[in-house]
Design an enzyme around this catalytic site. Structure first.
Site, PDB file in Angstrom:
ATOM      1  N   HIS A 256      34.936  36.390  40.287  1.00 22.21           N
ATOM      2  CA  HIS A 256      36.233  35.786  41.172  1.00 22.21           C
ATOM      3  C   HIS A 256      36.314  37.278  41.829  1.00 22.21           C
ATOM      4  O   HIS A 256      36.325  38.212  41.641  1.00 22.21           O
ATOM      5  CB  HIS A 256      37.250  35.445  40.404  1.00 22.21           C
ATOM      6  CG  HIS A 256      38.355  34.946  40.970  1.00 22.21           C
ATOM      7  ND1 HIS A 256      39.203  35.567  41.458  1.00 22.21           N
ATOM      8  CD2 HIS A 256      38.801  33.657  41.044  1.00 22.21           C
ATOM      9  CE1 HIS A 256      40.483  34.946  41.963  1.00 22.21           C
ATOM     10  NE2 HIS A 256      39.952  33.700  41.672  1.00 22.21           N
TER      11      HIS A 256
ATOM     12  N   LYS B 171      46.928  28.815  33.505  1.00 24.08           N
ATOM     13  CA  LYS B 171      45.370  28.006  33.451  1.00 24.08           C
ATOM     14  C   LYS B 171      45.118  27.472  32.216  1.00 24.08           C
ATOM     15  O   LYS B 171      44.254  26.657  31.816  1.00 24.08           O
ATOM     16  CB  LYS B 171      44.106  28.790  33.852  1.00 24.08           C
ATOM     17  CG  LYS B 171      44.267  28.981  35.099  1.00 24.08           C
ATOM     18  CD  LYS B 171      42.815  29.953  35.597  1.00 24.08           C
ATOM     19  CE  LYS B 171      42.900  30.801  36.877  1.00 24.08           C
ATOM     20  NZ  LYS B 171      42.752  29.768  38.071  1.00 24.08           N
TER      21      LYS B 171
ATOM     22  N   ASP C  27      36.566  38.845  31.691  1.00 23.39           N
ATOM     23  CA  ASP C  27      37.624  37.974  32.310  1.00 23.39           C
ATOM     24  C   ASP C  27      37.273  36.586  31.789  1.00 23.39           C
ATOM     25  O   ASP C  27      36.321  35.722  32.138  1.00 23.39           O
ATOM     26  CB  ASP C  27      37.103  37.794  33.900  1.00 23.39           C
ATOM     27  CG  ASP C  27      37.940  36.883  34.608  1.00 23.39           C
ATOM     28  OD1 ASP C  27      38.742  36.332  34.085  1.00 23.39           O
ATOM     29  OD2 ASP C  27      37.907  36.814  35.920  1.00 23.39           O
TER      30      ASP C  27
ATOM     31  N   CYS D 186      37.432  31.632  45.924  1.00 26.50           N
ATOM     32  CA  CYS D 186      37.629  33.118  45.628  1.00 26.50           C
ATOM     33  C   CYS D 186      36.304  33.685  45.271  1.00 26.50           C
ATOM     34  O   CYS D 186      36.403  34.756  44.195  1.00 26.50           O
ATOM     35  CB  CYS D 186      38.968  33.323  44.643  1.00 26.50           C
ATOM     36  SG  CYS D 186      40.522  32.914  45.342  1.00 26.50           S
TER      37      CYS D 186
ATOM     38  N   GLN E 233      38.720  31.344  32.477  1.00 28.32           N
ATOM     39  CA  GLN E 233      38.152  29.877  32.755  1.00 28.32           C
ATOM     40  C   GLN E 233      37.688  29.576  31.260  1.00 28.32           C
ATOM     41  O   GLN E 233      37.295  28.601  31.012  1.00 28.32           O
ATOM     42  CB  GLN E 233      37.224  29.639  33.633  1.00 28.32           C
ATOM     43  CG  GLN E 233      37.531  29.842  35.063  1.00 28.32           C
ATOM     44  CD  GLN E 233      38.576  28.915  35.513  1.00 28.32           C
ATOM     45  OE1 GLN E 233      38.721  27.950  35.016  1.00 28.32           O
ATOM     46  NE2 GLN E 233      39.201  29.189  36.430  1.00 28.32           N
TER      47      GLN E 233
HETATM   48  N1  PLP Z   1      39.074  35.243  37.361  1.00 24.50           N
HETATM   49  C1  PLP Z   1      38.797  33.768  37.272  1.00 24.50           C
HETATM   50  C2  PLP Z   1      37.438  33.407  36.618  1.00 24.50           C
HETATM   51  C3  PLP Z   1      39.495  32.904  38.170  1.00 24.50           C
HETATM   52  O1  PLP Z   1      39.290  31.576  37.895  1.00 24.50           O
HETATM   53  C4  PLP Z   1      40.954  33.346  38.617  1.00 24.50           C
HETATM   54  C5  PLP Z   1      41.711  32.323  39.118  1.00 24.50           C
HETATM   55  O2  PLP Z   1      41.436  31.159  39.446  1.00 24.50           O
HETATM   56  C6  PLP Z   1      41.262  34.653  38.364  1.00 24.50           C
HETATM   57  C7  PLP Z   1      40.311  35.374  37.755  1.00 24.50           C
HETATM   58  C8  PLP Z   1      42.678  34.948  38.828  1.00 24.50           C
HETATM   59  O3  PLP Z   1      43.486  34.585  38.265  1.00 24.50           O
HETATM   60  P1  PLP Z   1      45.221  34.577  38.797  1.00 24.50           P
HETATM   61  O4  PLP Z   1      45.110  34.167  40.256  1.00 24.50           O
HETATM   62  O5  PLP Z   1      45.759  33.720  37.756  1.00 24.50           O
HETATM   63  O6  PLP Z   1      45.558  36.036  38.588  1.00 24.50           O
END
Ligand code: PLP
Length: 407
Positions: free
Chosen positions: A124, A227, A201, A364, A204
């Protein structure tokens, strides 16, 4: 799937009763943000009605109670992540802030010219851009591990790219765009073997299955509350306390200091060092309630989601001209796809006309889309509160879309 009472669970989520154009909304975008159970909504209202005061500084009872609730949430998060010490739990705005914190603070302390930061092609943007900035500042380099045709990390390449120059390996547990579950235990073991620090990270994964920082063996891990059925604006960075204590502050100000003097300032250890200013108190308290709610549904919720994934995969595969993007052997309940001759935005809008909410675009993950040679996808993501009927509505609606766009 009689064992999992989804009808009962849906009653906990008021928004799922929402009607659009005569249909109950089929909310298939939980990978972007999950809906909230009543217990989380009630916790926020109760906090502001009966518990609110600023924390950590008050000598009066109300403030002490709010502080106790906030700190008890830290302990709940530690136990959700199987972390031995709640000191490693830092409340942040979300995964984005967590990774920026590590890239900035850990990066300033540890990155040197010619060091390498190993990422994967399926990250992401939140796990790419902070590292580009940190690399540029230090004169270090971002190195990208490729993926296979089915959307899995190319493990042979991962091994080859690791070297004593790898100072940081930062990778996603589960891809938000493809649904791929990465072999993060093995990736962590390999990265640690060359002396790298590892960040996972878990944005998900935390929403789908148990995440155990002790078993994973990583140094940092992050996720976003919104999430995992929690509020927006609250998330978690977990780090090894001994690492966190050696890192310079990310933001400075109140609450994170030991002593302030115009001659010089000293800082508190973790977690306070990284929580400058008044935090999102209600968010942290409600997050603990959300985590408790999802943890109680495990592991049945995950088995049920896998059932929805299998049903959706079978139905979508049967639609001519529809191509699933991301066919890893282990996936969470996320399906990305494209329909021949139809722009993904148009597909999303046509589904919306049938009250089926999906996400479209690059999710993203622009570098991933570039690797795949596509501008974006349509993504349907299922949570434990979705139903077989919603999966079927998606498929029926897509058959209509296909008929309209292939004329
Ligand atoms: N990392 C992953 C894999 C994500 O799916 C997301 C959000 O879609 C993020 C990071 C960023 O999360 P946030 O926008 O809640 O900070």
């Amino acid at each position: 799937m009689a064992a999992f009472d989804v009808a009962r669970i849906r009653q906990d989520f008021p928004l799922l009763a929402r009607k659009e154009r005569g249909h109950v909304l089929a909310y298939l975008d939980s990978a972007a943000s999950s809906q909230k159970p009543q217990c989380v909504i009630d916790t926020i209202a109760h906090y502001y009605r009966e518990q609110h005061a600023n924390i950590h500084r008050g000598v009066y009872r109300l403030s002490e109670e709010a502080t106790a609730a906030y700190e008890s949430s830290r302990k709940s998060v530690a136990s959700f992540l199987h972390a031995p010490d709640a000191r490693g739990v830092i409340f942040v705005r979300g995964a984005t802030e967590a990774i920026n914190l590590v890239a900035d603070s850990w990066g300033r302390a540890h990155l040197k010219p010619n060091d390498e930061i190993l990422l994967t092609a399926m990250e992401h943007h939140a796990n790419i851009v902070p590292w580009q900035v940190a690399a540029e500042r230090a004169g270090a380099r971002v190195v990208v591990c490729p993926i296979t045709a089915s959307g899995e990390v190319d493990m042979a390449a991962f091994v080859k790219l690791l070297s004593p120059r790898t100072r940081m390996a930062s990778f996603v547990h589960v891809s938000n765009a493809l649904g791929t579950v990465n072999p993060v235990v093995e990736m962590t073991r390999l990265a640690k073997a060359v002396g790298a620090t590892v960040l996972i990270d878990a944005c998900q994964s935390a929403s789908h299955f148990d995440v155990d920082v002790t078993a994973l063996g990583c140094d940092f891990l992050c996720f976003s509350g919104h999430k995992v059925c929690g509020p927006t604006g609250i998330g978690v960075l977990w780090g090894r306390p001994e690492l966190l204590d050696q890192m310079p502050p990310y933001q400075t100000g109140g609450d994170m200091i030991q002593k302030v003097d115009f001659a010089g300032t000293t800082y508190r250890p973790a977690p306070e060092r990284f929580e400058a200013g008044t935090p999102h108190i209600s968010g942290a308290i409600a997050l603990a309630v959300a985590l408790d709610y999802v943890a109680k549904l495990r592991p049945d919720a995950h088995t049920y989601e896998q059932h929805l994934l299998a049903r959706a995969t079978e139905k979508l595969r049967a639609i001519p001209g529809l191509r699933i993007v991301g066919e890893a052997s282990e996936k969470v309940s996320v399906i990305s796809f494209l329909i021949d001759g139809a722009h993904h935005h148009d597909v999303g809008m046509l589904l919306d006309a049938d009250a089926v909410a999906v996400r479209v675009g690059h999710h993203c993950c622009m570098p991933l889309m570039k690797v795949l040679g596509i501008p974006g996808t349509v993504r349907a993501s299922f949570a434990f509160y979705n139903t077989e009927e919603e999966v079927d509505r998606l498929a029926t609606s897509l058959v209509k879309v296909r008929a309209m766009t292939s004329r």
